[in-house]
Design a protein around this motif. Structure first.
Motif, mmCIF file in Angstrom:
data_model
loop_
_atom_site.group_PDB
_atom_site.id
_atom_site.type_symbol
_atom_site.label_atom_id
_atom_site.label_comp_id
_atom_site.label_asym_id
_atom_site.label_seq_id
_atom_site.Cartn_x
_atom_site.Cartn_y
_atom_site.Cartn_z
ATOM 1 N N SER A 27 0.102 20.436 -4.969
ATOM 2 C CA SER A 27 -0.586 19.715 -3.893
ATOM 3 C C SER A 27 -0.013 18.321 -3.679
ATOM 4 C CB SER A 27 -2.087 19.612 -4.204
ATOM 5 O OG SER A 27 -2.290 18.953 -5.442
ATOM 6 N N ASP A 28 0.832 17.865 -4.585
ATOM 7 C CA ASP A 28 1.431 16.534 -4.419
ATOM 8 C C ASP A 28 2.575 16.547 -3.412
ATOM 9 O OD1 ASP A 28 -0.320 15.485 -6.285
ATOM 10 O OD2 ASP A 28 1.075 15.784 -7.967
ATOM 11 N N GLU A 29 2.989 17.722 -3.007
ATOM 12 C CA GLU A 29 4.112 17.798 -2.067
ATOM 13 C C GLU A 29 3.688 17.245 -0.708
ATOM 14 O OE1 GLU A 29 7.024 21.094 -2.140
ATOM 15 O OE2 GLU A 29 6.301 21.520 -0.117
ATOM 16 N N ALA A 30 4.368 16.192 -0.280
ATOM 17 C CA ALA A 30 4.037 15.525 0.992
ATOM 18 C C ALA A 30 5.046 14.413 1.236
ATOM 19 C CB ALA A 30 2.611 14.974 0.961
ATOM 20 N N ALA A 31 4.788 13.631 2.303
ATOM 21 C CA ALA A 31 5.575 12.422 2.573
ATOM 22 C C ALA A 31 4.771 11.220 2.079
ATOM 23 C CB ALA A 31 5.863 12.312 4.056
ATOM 24 N N TYR A 32 5.444 10.271 1.450
ATOM 25 C CA TYR A 32 4.760 9.090 0.905
ATOM 26 C C TYR A 32 5.340 7.845 1.560
ATOM 27 C CZ TYR A 32 2.562 12.118 -2.503
ATOM 28 O OH TYR A 32 1.804 13.105 -3.097
ATOM 29 N N ILE A 33 4.425 6.965 2.042
ATOM 30 C CA ILE A 33 4.806 5.755 2.761
ATOM 31 C C ILE A 33 4.541 4.541 1.865
ATOM 32 C CG2 ILE A 33 4.315 4.321 4.774
ATOM 33 C CD1 ILE A 33 3.369 6.867 6.205
ATOM 34 N N CYS A 34 5.512 3.687 1.814
ATOM 35 C CA CYS A 34 5.361 2.403 1.116
ATOM 36 C C CYS A 34 5.321 1.304 2.200
ATOM 37 C CB CYS A 34 6.501 2.172 0.144
ATOM 38 S SG CYS A 34 6.406 0.585 -0.749
ATOM 39 N N GLU A 35 4.154 0.621 2.339
ATOM 40 C CA GLU A 35 3.946 -0.340 3.424
ATOM 41 C C GLU A 35 3.731 -1.755 2.868
ATOM 42 O OE1 GLU A 35 1.249 -0.315 7.411
ATOM 43 O OE2 GLU A 35 0.154 -0.264 5.506
ATOM 44 N N THR A 59 0.838 -1.201 0.000
ATOM 45 C CA THR A 59 0.000 0.000 0.000
ATOM 46 C C THR A 59 0.880 1.262 0.000
ATOM 47 O OG1 THR A 59 -1.700 -1.195 1.272
ATOM 48 C CG2 THR A 59 -1.858 1.214 1.194
ATOM 49 N N TRP A 60 0.570 2.179 -0.980
ATOM 50 C CA TRP A 60 1.204 3.506 -1.012
ATOM 51 C C TRP A 60 0.236 4.494 -0.378
ATOM 52 C CZ3 TRP A 60 5.913 5.499 -2.303
ATOM 53 C CH2 TRP A 60 6.819 4.654 -2.955
ATOM 54 N N GLN A 61 0.774 5.335 0.558
ATOM 55 C CA GLN A 61 -0.062 6.311 1.241
ATOM 56 C C GLN A 61 0.609 7.697 1.233
ATOM 57 O OE1 GLN A 61 -0.216 4.186 5.023
ATOM 58 N NE2 GLN A 61 -2.440 3.852 4.726
ATOM 59 N N LYS A 62 -0.234 8.713 1.149
ATOM 60 C CA LYS A 62 0.223 10.105 1.266
ATOM 61 C C LYS A 62 0.040 10.529 2.712
ATOM 62 C CE LYS A 62 -0.662 14.796 -0.479
ATOM 63 N NZ LYS A 62 -1.518 15.606 -1.399
ATOM 64 N N PHE A 63 1.134 11.015 3.301
ATOM 65 C CA PHE A 63 1.100 11.410 4.708
ATOM 66 C C PHE A 63 1.307 12.917 4.780
ATOM 67 C CE2 PHE A 63 3.223 12.048 8.841
ATOM 68 C CZ PHE A 63 2.236 11.553 9.680
ATOM 69 N N LEU A 64 0.250 13.630 5.207
ATOM 70 C CA LEU A 64 0.299 15.095 5.237
ATOM 71 C C LEU A 64 -0.443 15.594 6.459
ATOM 72 C CD1 LEU A 64 1.140 17.711 3.775
ATOM 73 C CD2 LEU A 64 -1.082 17.631 2.586
ATOM 74 N N ASN A 65 0.239 16.420 7.249
ATOM 75 C CA ASN A 65 -0.360 17.029 8.446
ATOM 76 C C ASN A 65 -0.956 15.979 9.384
ATOM 77 O OD1 ASN A 65 0.268 19.615 7.475
ATOM 78 N ND2 ASN A 65 -1.681 19.743 6.351
ATOM 79 N N GLY A 66 -0.252 14.849 9.512
ATOM 80 C CA GLY A 66 -0.675 13.810 10.435
ATOM 81 C C GLY A 66 -1.776 12.911 9.914
ATOM 82 N N THR A 67 -2.167 13.082 8.627
ATOM 83 C CA THR A 67 -3.250 12.282 8.051
ATOM 84 C C THR A 67 -2.716 11.448 6.902
ATOM 85 O OG1 THR A 67 -4.849 13.988 8.627
ATOM 86 C CG2 THR A 67 -5.539 12.368 6.984
ATOM 87 N N LYS A 68 -3.170 10.183 6.857
ATOM 88 C CA LYS A 68 -2.765 9.290 5.772
ATOM 89 C C LYS A 68 -3.881 9.181 4.742
ATOM 90 C CE LYS A 68 0.425 6.375 8.446
ATOM 91 N NZ LYS A 68 0.733 4.987 8.897
ATOM 92 N N GLN A 69 -3.479 9.160 3.459
ATOM 93 C CA GLN A 69 -4.422 9.019 2.339
ATOM 94 C C GLN A 69 -3.875 7.975 1.374
ATOM 95 O OE1 GLN A 69 -4.821 12.547 -0.014
ATOM 96 N NE2 GLN A 69 -6.510 11.729 -1.274
ATOM 97 N N ASN A 70 -4.706 6.937 1.069
ATOM 98 C CA ASN A 70 -4.267 5.886 0.162
ATOM 99 C C ASN A 70 -4.093 6.426 -1.249
ATOM 100 O OD1 ASN A 70 -4.229 3.931 2.155
ATOM 101 N ND2 ASN A 70 -6.294 3.179 1.713
ATOM 102 N N VAL A 71 -2.992 5.998 -1.881
ATOM 103 C CA VAL A 71 -2.688 6.416 -3.248
ATOM 104 C C VAL A 71 -2.852 5.234 -4.206
ATOM 105 C CG1 VAL A 71 -0.915 7.335 -4.779
ATOM 106 C CG2 VAL A 71 -1.106 8.199 -2.425
ATOM 107 N N ALA A 72 -2.166 4.137 -3.921
ATOM 108 C CA ALA A 72 -2.231 2.957 -4.800
ATOM 109 C C ALA A 72 -2.059 1.697 -3.963
ATOM 110 C CB ALA A 72 -1.168 3.046 -5.882
ATOM 111 N N ILE A 73 -2.719 0.572 -4.430
ATOM 112 C CA ILE A 73 -2.654 -0.710 -3.719
ATOM 113 C C ILE A 73 -2.373 -1.813 -4.734
ATOM 114 C CG2 ILE A 73 -3.932 -2.364 -2.312
ATOM 115 C CD1 ILE A 73 -5.629 -0.044 -1.290
ATOM 116 N N ALA A 74 -1.473 -2.720 -4.354
ATOM 117 C CA ALA A 74 -1.180 -3.907 -5.175
ATOM 118 C C ALA A 74 -1.434 -5.131 -4.320
ATOM 119 C CB ALA A 74 0.239 -3.872 -5.676
ATOM 120 N N ASN A 75 -2.403 -5.987 -4.778
ATOM 121 C CA ASN A 75 -2.783 -7.187 -4.025
ATOM 122 C C ASN A 75 -2.682 -8.385 -4.958
ATOM 123 O OD1 ASN A 75 -4.867 -9.284 -3.034
ATOM 124 N ND2 ASN A 75 -4.716 -7.851 -1.290
ATOM 125 N N PRO A 76 -2.033 -9.467 -4.515
ATOM 126 C CA PRO A 76 -1.875 -10.623 -5.402
ATOM 127 C C PRO A 76 -3.203 -11.199 -5.877
ATOM 128 C CG PRO A 76 -0.473 -10.828 -3.480
ATOM 129 C CD PRO A 76 -1.366 -9.663 -3.222
#
Length: 496
Positions: A112-120, A54-71
């Motif tokens: 608006s794309d400027e943020a931290a992105y988490i790869c989980e 799962t890719w998530q956008k992390f901005l101002n303490g809030t996470k927002q899903n960007v993309a998901i890869a599931n087998p």
């Protein structure tokens, strides 16, 4: 484990079993460009099962899903990233996907794309593994330089005005504006913080428009993110005519031919009308007006003398110039093109002049020497080696200085006579008559003139030669010298 730098945090989970998520800590791109966000899972041996990425956008303490890869469910990209985010590796999209490399491509970046992105990574039985990348989005500014007005007019009031504007709009980070010009003006600056995080910088260049500022180059230099952007304009300044009259060389004389006056004007726009007149008079009858010139036909006469005025007019205004013309009977200097004096004659003249000057200096020196010797002869006549007698009221060094009246004005020594040491009487009507009876007994010696006579030349003086009879005085010592004022000075003391 979270590591934060300047407000951004990178999460690295400890994996004692060998699993880890590898990502870049910082990535950046410009608005409208494409950026790659890397995410690679390093599996253990034996490998764990990856259940989902799962890719998530992390901005101002809030996470927002960007993309998901599931087998099992495949790949899913959520709005508003659906059209702009894709997985780089095609294997991720296969029916039997490979999820070790889930790098994504971010296209058409927005501010608006400027943020931290988490790869989980969700694994079994190891649990979740994740990491984070900070994405910075830059905005290249829109730059331009313009003239404030197409027509810049120089006014007599000499007021300052803005002639050009340099703009750096919607830049992130903000730009720095400088000016490069020879103009003697000043710049003003204004910064505006926009809602989307960009900055607009505006600079105006202010100058007093004049004839000197016309056609001057003005360059704006914008420095943005180590990039240098330049733009230039050339000022077009309109001004009234600057008028001057040429043609009079100060040597207009009677019967001279082919003289003229020309009115020259520096103006923008060009002069359209020239007008001539004469102060307190009218133009001569022999003059012909040709464009901006006065052509005087025939020979020069006194009629041409006067003050000529030329008025030049353009679209901005009218200015005048004047010149005073004088006419002489004869030329003031040789006409141009006349015979030149050869250089040899110049040199010969210089030599002759130097010789004459030398002779004059020698004559002056000789005259001064003659005057000096003559005065010295009159001051002291005699020889220090000869014995002297003092006639009159002489005294010694030990004696006091007696009161002494001035020598009568009717006594003089002839200049060119062998008897320079004998006084001569001058007859003066109503003046002083020399006689022994005129003298008082006690004051007789005080009224006697003083002079010396060499003993070898001593002789009697009769009444015809000298009207005064003197009694001889006591002979003084050899080392005493009589002066013209009647004093006696010792030669030994004089020269010590």
């Amino acid at each position: 484990l979270a590591v934060c730098v300047d407000g951004w945090c990178v999460y690295t989970l400890p994996t004692g079993d060998g699993q880890s998520v590898q990502m870049d800590s910082i990535k950046s791109g410009f608005v409208g460009s494409q950026v790659e966000l890397r995410c690679i899972f390093v599996n253990s041996n034996p490998p764990v099962k990856i259940s989902q990425v799962t890719w998530q956008k992390f901005l101002n303490g809030t996470k927002q899903n960007v993309a998901i890869a599931n087998p099992s469910l495949g790949v899913s990209v959520l709005p508003p990233f659906k059209e702009r985010v894709t997985f780089k590796q095609a294997a991720v999209r296969h029916r039997t996907p490979s999820l070790e490399d889930t790098t994504i491509m971010f296209s058409n970046l927005r501010l608006s794309d400027e943020a931290a992105y988490i790869c989980e990574y969700t694994t079994f039985p190891a649990g979740n593994r994740e990491n984070m990348v900070n994405l910075t989005v830059f905005a290249r500014p829109q730059t331009r330089m313009t003239l404030t007005t197409p027509t810049i007019v120089a006014r007599p009031q000499k007021r300052k005005m803005t002639v050009a504007t340099c703009l750096s709009a919607n830049g992130k980070p903000q730009s720095v504006i400088k000016w490069d010009t020879r103009l003697k003006g000043e710049a003003t600056f204004q910064e505006t913080q926009n809602a989307n995080g960009t900055v607009t910088v505006r600079s105006n260049y202010v100058v007093v428009p004049s004839r000197e500022t016309h056609k001057q180059k003005l360059t704006c230099i914008i420095t943005y993110n180590n990039e240098r952007i330049t733009d230039s304009v050339v000022l077009n300044v309109q001004y009234e005519p600057e008028v001057k009259i040429e043609g009079f060389d100060g040597n207009w004389y009677l019967d001279r031919q082919d003289v003229s006056l020309t009115c020259k004007a520096d103006a923008n726009p060009p002069v359209t009308v020239y007008q001539w007149k004469v102060v307190n008079g009218s133009l001569p009858s022999t003059v012909e007006i040709l464009n901006n010139s006065l052509i005087f036909k025939g020979a020069v006469t006194y009629e041409l003398a006067g003050t000529y005025v030329c008025a030049a007019t353009n679209g901005i205004g009218t200015r005048t110039g004047l010149i005073q013309v004088n006419v002489t009977e004869f030329p003031n200097n040789p006409p141009p093109g006349g015979p030149e004096i050869p250089q040899e004659q110049h040199n010969a003249g210089a030599v002759i002049g130097g010789a004459v000057g030398g002779v004059v200096l020698l004559a002056a020196a000789a005259t001064l020497l003659f005057v000096f010797l003559r005065r010295r002869q009159r001051t002291f006549k005699g020889d220090y080696s000869t014995k002297k007698q003092v006639f009159g009221n002489g005294y010694s060094k030990a004696g006091g200085l007696p009161a002494h009246p001035p020598i009568p004005n009717n006594l003089q020594y002839p200049d060119d006579s062998d008897d320079e040491k004998k006084p001569a009487q001058i007859a003066v009507t109503g003046g002083f008559e020399a006689s022994e009876r005129d003298f008082d007994g006690d004051a007789e010696d005080l009224k006697r003139p003083y002079f010396t006579v060499d003993e070898g030349e001593s002789r009697d003086y009769d009444e015809r030669t000298l009207a005064f009879q003197y009694d001889p005085e006591t002979e003084i010592a050899d080392d005493m010298v009589s002066q013209t004022d009647g004093s006696v000075i010792s030669k030994k003391e004089w020269y010590v």
